[in-house]
Design a protein around this motif. Structure first.
Motif, short mmCIF file in Angstrom:
data_model
loop_
_atom_site.label_atom_id
_atom_site.label_comp_id
_atom_site.label_asym_id
_atom_site.label_seq_id
_atom_site.Cartn_x
_atom_site.Cartn_y
_atom_site.Cartn_z
N PRO A 397 0.79 -1.24 0.00
CA PRO A 397 0.00 0.00 0.00
C PRO A 397 0.82 1.28 0.00
O PRO A 397 0.31 2.32 -0.44
CB PRO A 397 -0.83 -0.14 1.29
CG PRO A 397 -0.97 -1.61 1.48
CD PRO A 397 0.36 -2.16 1.07
N LEU A 398 2.06 1.24 0.45
CA LEU A 398 2.84 2.47 0.48
C LEU A 398 3.20 2.97 -0.92
O LEU A 398 3.45 4.16 -1.09
CB LEU A 398 4.13 2.26 1.29
CG LEU A 398 3.96 2.01 2.79
CD1 LEU A 398 5.33 1.98 3.47
CD2 LEU A 398 3.08 3.05 3.45
N TYR A 399 3.23 2.08 -1.91
CA TYR A 399 3.60 2.58 -3.23
C TYR A 399 2.78 2.01 -4.39
O TYR A 399 3.02 2.37 -5.55
CB TYR A 399 5.10 2.37 -3.51
CG TYR A 399 5.63 0.96 -3.35
CD1 TYR A 399 5.39 -0.01 -4.32
CD2 TYR A 399 6.40 0.61 -2.25
CE1 TYR A 399 5.91 -1.30 -4.18
CE2 TYR A 399 6.91 -0.65 -2.10
CZ TYR A 399 6.67 -1.61 -3.07
OH TYR A 399 7.18 -2.88 -2.94
N VAL A 400 1.83 1.16 -4.15
CA VAL A 400 0.97 0.65 -5.23
C VAL A 400 -0.36 1.38 -5.17
O VAL A 400 -0.97 1.50 -4.10
CB VAL A 400 0.76 -0.87 -5.10
CG1 VAL A 400 -0.23 -1.36 -6.15
CG2 VAL A 400 2.09 -1.61 -5.25
N GLY A 401 -0.82 1.86 -6.33
CA GLY A 401 -2.07 2.58 -6.41
C GLY A 401 -3.13 1.82 -7.17
O GLY A 401 -2.90 0.73 -7.70
N PHE A 402 -4.32 2.40 -7.24
CA PHE A 402 -5.45 1.75 -7.89
C PHE A 402 -5.31 1.77 -9.41
O PHE A 402 -5.73 0.84 -10.09
CB PHE A 402 -6.75 2.42 -7.43
CG PHE A 402 -7.00 2.21 -5.97
CD1 PHE A 402 -7.73 1.13 -5.53
CD2 PHE A 402 -6.48 3.09 -5.02
CE1 PHE A 402 -7.95 0.90 -4.18
CE2 PHE A 402 -6.69 2.88 -3.67
CZ PHE A 402 -7.42 1.79 -3.25
N GLY A 403 -4.68 2.82 -9.94
CA GLY A 403 -4.39 2.82 -11.35
C GLY A 403 -3.42 1.71 -11.72
O GLY A 403 -3.52 1.10 -12.79
N ASP A 404 -2.47 1.42 -10.83
CA ASP A 404 -1.56 0.30 -11.04
C ASP A 404 -2.33 -1.02 -11.12
O ASP A 404 -2.06 -1.87 -11.98
CB ASP A 404 -0.55 0.19 -9.89
CG ASP A 404 0.38 1.38 -9.82
OD1 ASP A 404 0.75 1.92 -10.87
OD2 ASP A 404 0.75 1.76 -8.69
N ALA A 405 -3.28 -1.20 -10.21
CA ALA A 405 -4.06 -2.44 -10.18
C ALA A 405 -4.86 -2.61 -11.47
O ALA A 405 -4.92 -3.71 -12.04
CB ALA A 405 -4.99 -2.44 -8.98
N LEU A 406 -5.46 -1.53 -11.95
CA LEU A 406 -6.24 -1.60 -13.18
C LEU A 406 -5.36 -1.90 -14.38
O LEU A 406 -5.70 -2.74 -15.23
CB LEU A 406 -7.00 -0.29 -13.40
CG LEU A 406 -7.85 -0.20 -14.67
CD1 LEU A 406 -8.92 -1.28 -14.69
CD2 LEU A 406 -8.49 1.18 -14.79
N ARG A 407 -4.21 -1.26 -14.45
CA ARG A 407 -3.29 -1.51 -15.57
C ARG A 407 -2.81 -2.96 -15.55
O ARG A 407 -2.75 -3.62 -16.59
CB ARG A 407 -2.10 -0.57 -15.49
CG ARG A 407 -1.11 -0.77 -16.63
CD ARG A 407 0.08 0.15 -16.51
NE ARG A 407 1.09 -0.20 -17.49
CZ ARG A 407 2.36 0.18 -17.43
NH1 ARG A 407 2.77 0.94 -16.43
NH2 ARG A 407 3.22 -0.19 -18.35
N ALA A 408 -2.48 -3.48 -14.36
CA ALA A 408 -2.04 -4.87 -14.25
C ALA A 408 -3.13 -5.82 -14.73
O ALA A 408 -2.85 -6.79 -15.44
CB ALA A 408 -1.66 -5.18 -12.81
N ALA A 409 -4.38 -5.56 -14.35
CA ALA A 409 -5.49 -6.42 -14.77
C ALA A 409 -5.69 -6.36 -16.28
O ALA A 409 -5.96 -7.39 -16.93
CB ALA A 409 -6.76 -6.01 -14.04
N ARG A 410 -5.56 -5.18 -16.84
CA ARG A 410 -5.74 -5.04 -18.30
C ARG A 410 -4.68 -5.81 -19.06
O ARG A 410 -4.97 -6.56 -20.01
CB ARG A 410 -5.68 -3.55 -18.69
CG ARG A 410 -5.77 -3.33 -20.20
CD ARG A 410 -5.70 -1.86 -20.56
NE ARG A 410 -4.47 -1.21 -20.09
CZ ARG A 410 -3.31 -1.30 -20.70
NH1 ARG A 410 -3.16 -2.04 -21.79
NH2 ARG A 410 -2.25 -0.67 -20.21
N ILE A 411 -3.42 -5.69 -18.63
CA ILE A 411 -2.34 -6.40 -19.31
C ILE A 411 -2.43 -7.89 -19.08
O ILE A 411 -2.12 -8.69 -19.97
CB ILE A 411 -0.97 -5.81 -18.88
CG1 ILE A 411 -0.86 -4.35 -19.35
CG2 ILE A 411 0.18 -6.65 -19.42
CD1 ILE A 411 0.40 -3.65 -18.91
N LEU A 412 -2.89 -8.29 -17.90
CA LEU A 412 -3.11 -9.71 -17.65
C LEU A 412 -4.17 -10.26 -18.61
O LEU A 412 -4.00 -11.35 -19.16
CB LEU A 412 -3.56 -9.94 -16.19
CG LEU A 412 -3.97 -11.36 -15.81
CD1 LEU A 412 -2.82 -12.33 -16.02
CD2 LEU A 412 -4.45 -11.41 -14.36
#
Length: 417
Positions: A397-412
């Motif tokens: 949580p200190l450095y991962v954001g919600f935009g990161d999570a969405l981008r990871a899901a899209r590329i997955l």
């Protein structure tokens, strides 16, 4: 944080419409998820912490549950340690730079993160060495006629290897244990992982500790995948012994020294199987007889690994002013959001959905998982793979954001497609 969106994470519920990033339209399709990610990022009280780390703009780093990112101020601190403390002061730094007291001093900085009091945590050695010290000591302080050591059946392999050796040394039987199973009158000690490294399942530390104590057994908790990710409450829940690494959610650097916790009521009887000179009551007396120190220093063994220890101490600066409760609140909303984003992908979540059973990682099962993870890494989404078919994504949580999570899901989704 009480007025922020992430204060009250809720359990995931069944959606009424499409939720995956592969859905073309709808409030929870790509546009809706992007809007939600932006809203959550804007309301994130921990968002500013991201600037404290060295991160590539084009990479989504979701492997902090294996190796935390580098706090950006640490290289300058290490340059000072090397050039001034080692290069100029040399041996004087043991006293003048506080090298000798670093294991306890840094332990006191970690203590609040894991819910422990001052003087109960010492830093040094590896997790494996500390598991050995804690488990043997737990058996030695247990009721004498108990002949079993229980070890989490799904434990990280090293813990099992260490437990087997500890059982041989103490003439006990090693018995596989599924957390939640009954603990009998023959059990001397129980070794449990707080969070399962493969699935991300969070075990009930308060309940299992209470059950062990009710049966008259000691507890040893492995906190490698929970320290720095969620509240632990070692003192509040009466944990006997605990160990943990510092290079994951605590961001101490590769191979940074681990920590050992000993409950205050057990410190005077803590009988380490590795009584090194650093844990002697008078280490510079050089006497042939061993007399253990009091308090946390009793958990020390040999000369501290100063360079990596001071890198860890510097890295812990990112925790100044950060509440572990806020970290946990964001972790739950963040992992909820990622699970929402991957809902319609051909993956099977392995990590439990209930918050009470989830750490700060999401594990997904899919076909050809090893090849999929290689493809993700080549496209800037860094997680890791566990055999035979598990993708692991650690959300720090200190450095991962919600935009990161969405981008990871899209590329997955693209990698799977």
């Amino acid at each position: 944080m009480s007025e922020r969106i992430m204060t009250e994470p809720t359990e995931p519920t069944e959606p009424t419409g499409p939720t995956g990033p592969t859905e073309p339209t709808g409030p929870t399709g790509p546009a809706g998820l992007a809007g939600k990610a932006a809203e959550l990022d804007a309301a994130d009280p921990l968002a500013a912490c991201r600037e404290l780390f060295t991160l590539d703009a084009g990479t989504v780093y979701l492997d902090g549950n294996s190796l935390g990112a580098l706090p950006s101020h640490v290289p300058a601190r290490m340059q000072e340690v090397i050039t001034r403390e080692w290069g100029a002061l040399r041996i004087r730094s043991w006293e003048e730079s506080g090298w000798w007291t670093a294991p306890e001093r840094i332990g006191d900085r970690i203590a609040p993160i894991v819910g422990a009091g001052p003087g109960t945590v010492v830093v040094g050695d590896s997790t494996s060495v500390n598991v050995f010290k804690a488990l043997v000591a737990a058996v030695r302080t247990a009721v004498a006629d108990r002949d079993e050591i229980l070890v989490d059946a799904a434990t990280f392999p090293t813990d099992g290897y260490i437990a087997e050796s500890a059982a041989r040394m103490t003439s006990r039987r090693l018995v596989p244990y599924t957390p939640g199973d009954p603990i009998g009158p023959r059990t001397a000690a129980v070794l449990i992982n707080h969070v399962d490294y493969r699935t991300g399942r969070l075990h009930d530390l308060p309940g299992l500790t209470a059950a062990a104590h009710a049966a008259g057994a000691r507890t040893v908790w492995d906190l490698c995948h929970s320290a720095g990710a969620l509240p632990v409450g070692l003192a509040a829940h009466g944990v006997d012994f605990a160990v943990g690494c510092t290079y994951k959610y605590l961001n101490g650097g590769p191979g940074s020294p681990a920590f050992l916790y000993v409950r205050p009521g057990l410190q005077s009887s803590f009988d380490s199987p590795l009584p090194g000179w650093n844990s002697h009551a008078d280490p510079f007396g050089m006497t042939p007889e061993y007399h253990p120190a009091t308090g946390a220093p009793r958990g020390r063994v040999g000369t501290p690994d100063i360079l990596s220890m001071l890198a860890l101490e510097s890295a812990l600066d990112v925790w100044d002013g950060v509440s572990i409760k806020d970290v946990r609140a964001k972790s739950l909303v963040l992992t909820d959001f990622f699970l929402e984003c991957v809902r319609h992908l051909p993956v099977e979540p392995v990590t439990p959905a209930p918050h009470a059973e989830r750490g700060s990682q999401v594990s997904l099962r899919c076909d050809n998982a090893g090849a999929v993870m290689k493809e993700l890494i080549s496209r800037g989404v860094v997680g890791d793979f566990r055999q035979p078919d598990v993708l692991r994504f650690g959300f720090t949580p200190l450095y991962v954001g919600f935009g990161d999570a969405l981008r990871a899901a899209r590329i997955l989704g693209e990698a799977l497609g």
